[in-house]
Design an enzyme around this catalytic site. Structure first.
Site, short mmCIF file in Angstrom:
data_model
loop_
_atom_site.label_atom_id
_atom_site.label_comp_id
_atom_site.label_asym_id
_atom_site.label_seq_id
_atom_site.Cartn_x
_atom_site.Cartn_y
_atom_site.Cartn_z
N ASP A 199 0.79 -1.16 -0.04
CA ASP A 199 0.11 -0.01 0.09
C ASP A 199 0.83 1.20 -0.10
O ASP A 199 2.03 1.21 0.50
CB ASP A 199 -0.97 0.03 1.34
CG ASP A 199 -1.75 -1.12 1.40
OD1 ASP A 199 -2.14 -1.71 0.44
OD2 ASP A 199 -2.10 -1.42 2.61
N1 URA Z 1 -1.27 -5.73 4.04
C1 URA Z 1 -1.64 -4.46 3.80
O1 URA Z 1 -2.64 -4.14 4.68
N2 URA Z 1 -1.00 -3.72 3.38
C2 URA Z 1 0.12 -4.04 2.82
O2 URA Z 1 0.88 -3.23 1.93
C3 URA Z 1 0.47 -5.17 2.60
C4 URA Z 1 0.01 -6.16 3.31
#
Ligand code: URA
Length: 230
Positions: free
Chosen positions: A104
């Site tokens: 993310d």
């Molecule tokens: N889980 C999440 O919530 N975000 C990420 O970037 C990776 C795993």
């Protein structure tokens, strides 16, 4: 045998359109003679291709690890956001590297890149179930019931079923989470479903690979031994 323009692209000389311009300018030689024909077939094993007198190597498989900072989206292009591609050093920009899976925008840590399509698909295949370890800061504190719920396989509010995962409390508001899949916002949603919304998330390990002392925002190529472990 392969087309000269493809060989130049694979060598990281530039994008397809940049390569066209470079060829027209007469800066490319094949076995010492200037060559402007993009469609010219060359044999990289027996012929020498140079740009401005420097020998080019053609395709080389690259697998690299980034320590992703927050604020960049995992995408090759985005109309609005800054992408992880902008963090690649210039010498890696034209080598057709793709991110392996995604983190993310707000998540930091280990993100792989490769220009090897087969390896990319193997690594993101759900069948592979590569364990990924995340460090999270969050509200609340993980207790035995949370650990048991994670290892049984959580069912999220929207009925998403998660594979069994490992939750390890590091103390109030800090945990390590190991998951073997990569659903949308998975770790954040898993933690939220147990009343522990995440305020900070960092991926520290992916399969046999760890971030080690790679500084935030930096990129390094994996060694052949590391690639073999994948
Ligand atoms: N889980 C999440 O919530 N975000 C990420 O970037 C990776 C795993």
């Amino acid at each position: 045998m392969e087309r000269l323009d493809k060989f130049l692209c694979d060598s990281g000389v530039g994008t397809r359109s940049q390569v066209k311009v470079i060829l027209k300018s007469g800066r490319v030689t094949v076995d010492g003679r200037a060559e402007k024909d993009a469609a010219r077939k060359i044999d990289p094993n027996t012929q020498t291709v140079c740009l401005d007198g420097e020998v080019l190597g053609g395709y080389r498989r690259i697998v690299a690890m980034m320590n992703k900072p927050a604020g960049f989206v995992t995408a090759t292009e985005d109309p609005v956001e800054k992408t992880v591609m902008e963090l690649l050093p210039p010498e890696y920009r034209n080598l057709d590297l793709k991110p392996v899976g995604r983190l993310d925008k707000a998540t930091e840590g280990l993100l792989l890149f490769t220009n090897d399509g087969d390896l990319l698909h193997r690594l993101i295949s759900p069948k592979k179930e590569i364990p990924k370890v995340y460090y999270a800061r969050h509200e609340g504190q993980a207790g035995d019931e949370d650990v048991a719920a994670f290892s049984a396989g959580l069912i999220l509010r929207d009925e998403t079923h998660c594979l069994p995962a490992k939750l390890e409390s590091l103390g109030p508001g800090e945990s390590l989470i190991t998951v073997c899949e990569g659903k949308y916002h998975q770790v954040r949603r898993m933690m939220a479903s147990r009343g522990m919304p995440v305020t900070y998330l960092e991926r520290r390990e992916e399969g046999p690979l760890t971030l080690g002392d790679l500084p935030r925002g930096q990129v390094r190529e994996l060694t052949e031994a590391e690639i073999a472990m994948l």
